[in-house]
Design an enzyme around this catalytic site. Structure first.
Site, PDB file in Angstrom:
ATOM      1  N   HIS A 199       0.847  -1.192   0.000  1.00 23.44           N
ATOM      2  CA  HIS A 199       0.000   0.000   0.000  1.00 23.44           C
ATOM      3  C   HIS A 199       0.881   1.240   0.000  1.00 23.44           C
ATOM      4  CE1 HIS A 199       1.200  -0.511   4.180  1.00 23.44           C
ATOM      5  NE2 HIS A 199       0.893   0.775   4.388  1.00 23.44           N
ATOM      6  N   ASP A 201       0.869   5.172   1.942  1.00 22.76           N
ATOM      7  CA  ASP A 201       0.220   5.876   3.040  1.00 22.76           C
ATOM      8  C   ASP A 201      -0.585   7.045   2.477  1.00 22.76           C
ATOM      9  OD1 ASP A 201       1.369   4.149   4.828  1.00 22.76           O
ATOM     10  OD2 ASP A 201       3.058   5.465   5.306  1.00 22.76           O
ATOM     11  N   HIS A 256       4.811   0.130   0.024  1.00 17.16           N
ATOM     12  CA  HIS A 256       5.537  -0.712   0.970  1.00 17.16           C
ATOM     13  C   HIS A 256       4.626  -1.766   1.570  1.00 17.16           C
ATOM     14  CE1 HIS A 256       3.826   2.719   3.137  1.00 17.16           C
ATOM     15  NE2 HIS A 256       3.867   2.010   4.255  1.00 17.16           N
ATOM     16  N   ARG A 266       7.268  -8.319  15.734  1.00 21.16           N
ATOM     17  CA  ARG A 266       7.638  -6.984  15.270  1.00 21.16           C
ATOM     18  C   ARG A 266       6.621  -5.984  15.818  1.00 21.16           C
ATOM     19  NH1 ARG A 266      10.128  -3.939  11.121  1.00 21.16           N
ATOM     20  NH2 ARG A 266       8.797  -2.250  10.346  1.00 21.16           N
TER      21      ARG A 266
END
Length: 326
Positions: A199, A201, A256, A266
């Site tokens: 996607h 941002d 990303h 994470r």
């Protein structure tokens, strides 16, 4: 977004895509914010890659580790307690499902509204102080980065970009992502599990900090996916869709994604700096060469968000606002 949680098994993730391993990106732009050439280097990185790693940024490491610890404490709570975490949708706790249009990932998250006029409604079982202190620090960093960027772009006034997220009606938000280890990942025969699908941002700028666990990947201009090495002391700064429009495509909104791991969890913490809902988004005239055509129509941030809410994660959400040539 608030969604019903699901058990963390690969059966639930049958719809989550897997992908082949990629190489580590060694050419990531690393910029020292106190460098006298930072304004030039930031613009260059945003033109070529749409993102960069920021060091010597002035945000104390103690703020980062304190919030990371708090986030892990929250995400390790019993599922029933997390499911009850407010505030009302679209903010609050989410698990596996991303958005309203069928996107899923190996992820759980907490999404908070940071609009200056809104109350920072953290869950009762989360330290409001740790969140507030961290958000205030990264907000100041976002202002500074945008003003240094404005210097590099020779925008007048200097705060033309930062003013959009300083505004008391700024539509900004903060997201804590947790990608738990997937013990069944080995069954995928050397392939990776998507934690958060590809996607861009939406907002003007994103300030991302993660723990010392790999997973972030960015897409280069040739459509090659490369892994960004983790660095828990620095920030990754992403150009958002709104900034791509404001610069008439000169600065690139980077595509990303995040991969899940089989051993280590994470944790990422992202501040998304957005403009007010009524703000008109259009290319800034001073950033356009004489005779250069606008690549995008003028639209309000509300119009963009309304359109994006009906799209899938990987869609080109700016496509509807492009000036199509005949």
């Amino acid at each position: 977004m608030v969604v019903l949680s699901q058990p963390a098994t690969l059966d639930h993730c049958s719809l989550i895509k897997t992908c082949k391993p990629t190489g580590v990106f060694t050419g990531i732009p690393v910029i020292d914010l106190r460098d006298g050439e930072a304004k030039t280097l930031i613009v260059k990185a945003c033109e070529e890659f749409g993102f960069f790693k920021l060091v010597n940024h002035g945000v104390p490491i103690e703020l980062m580790t304190r919030l990371e610890t708090e986030a892990l404490r929250f995400f390790n709570l019993p599922q029933s307690e997390k499911d009850e975490a407010g505030p009302p949708a679209p903010f609050g706790y989410g698990n596996k499902r991303i958005g309203l249009n069928g996107d899923v990932g190996w992820i759980e998250y907490l999404l908070l509204n940071t609009n200056p006029l809104a109350s920072l409604n953290t869950p009762e079982n989360f330290s409001r102080y740790a969140v507030k202190e961290y958000i205030e620090a990264v907000k100041r960093l976002a202002f500074e980065v945008l003003e240094v960027m404005g210097d590099g772009l020779k925008i007048e006034p200097r705060d033309a970009l930062s003013g959009l997220i300083r505004d008391e009606k700024s539509d900004s938000c903060f997201r804590l992502n947790h990608y738990p280890p997937c013990s069944e990942l080995q069954a995928l025969s050397g392939r990776n599990l998507i934690g958060f699908g590809e996607h861009t941002d939406p907002q003007i700028i994103s300030i991302l900090r993660s723990n010392n666990t790999s997973g972030l990947q960015i897409c280069l201009r040739d459509r090659t996916w490369v892994s960004v090495p983790p660095d828990q002391t620095s920030f990754i700064i992403n150009v958002g869709d709104a900034l791509q429009v404001l610069s008439n495509g000169r600065l690139r909104s980077v595509r990303h994604r995040v991969l899940a791991g089989s051993v280590k969890s994470r944790v990422s913490m992202i501040y998304f700096g957005g403009p007010p809902m009524s703000e008109k988004i259009a290319p800034i005239p001073s950033l356009m060469a004489k005779g250069e055509e606008r690549l995008y129509k003028e639209f309000t941030w509300w119009e963009y968000k309304n359109s994006a809410s009906k799209s899938r994660l990987g869609d080109n959400r700016l496509g509807l606002f492009e000036n199509k040539t005949q």
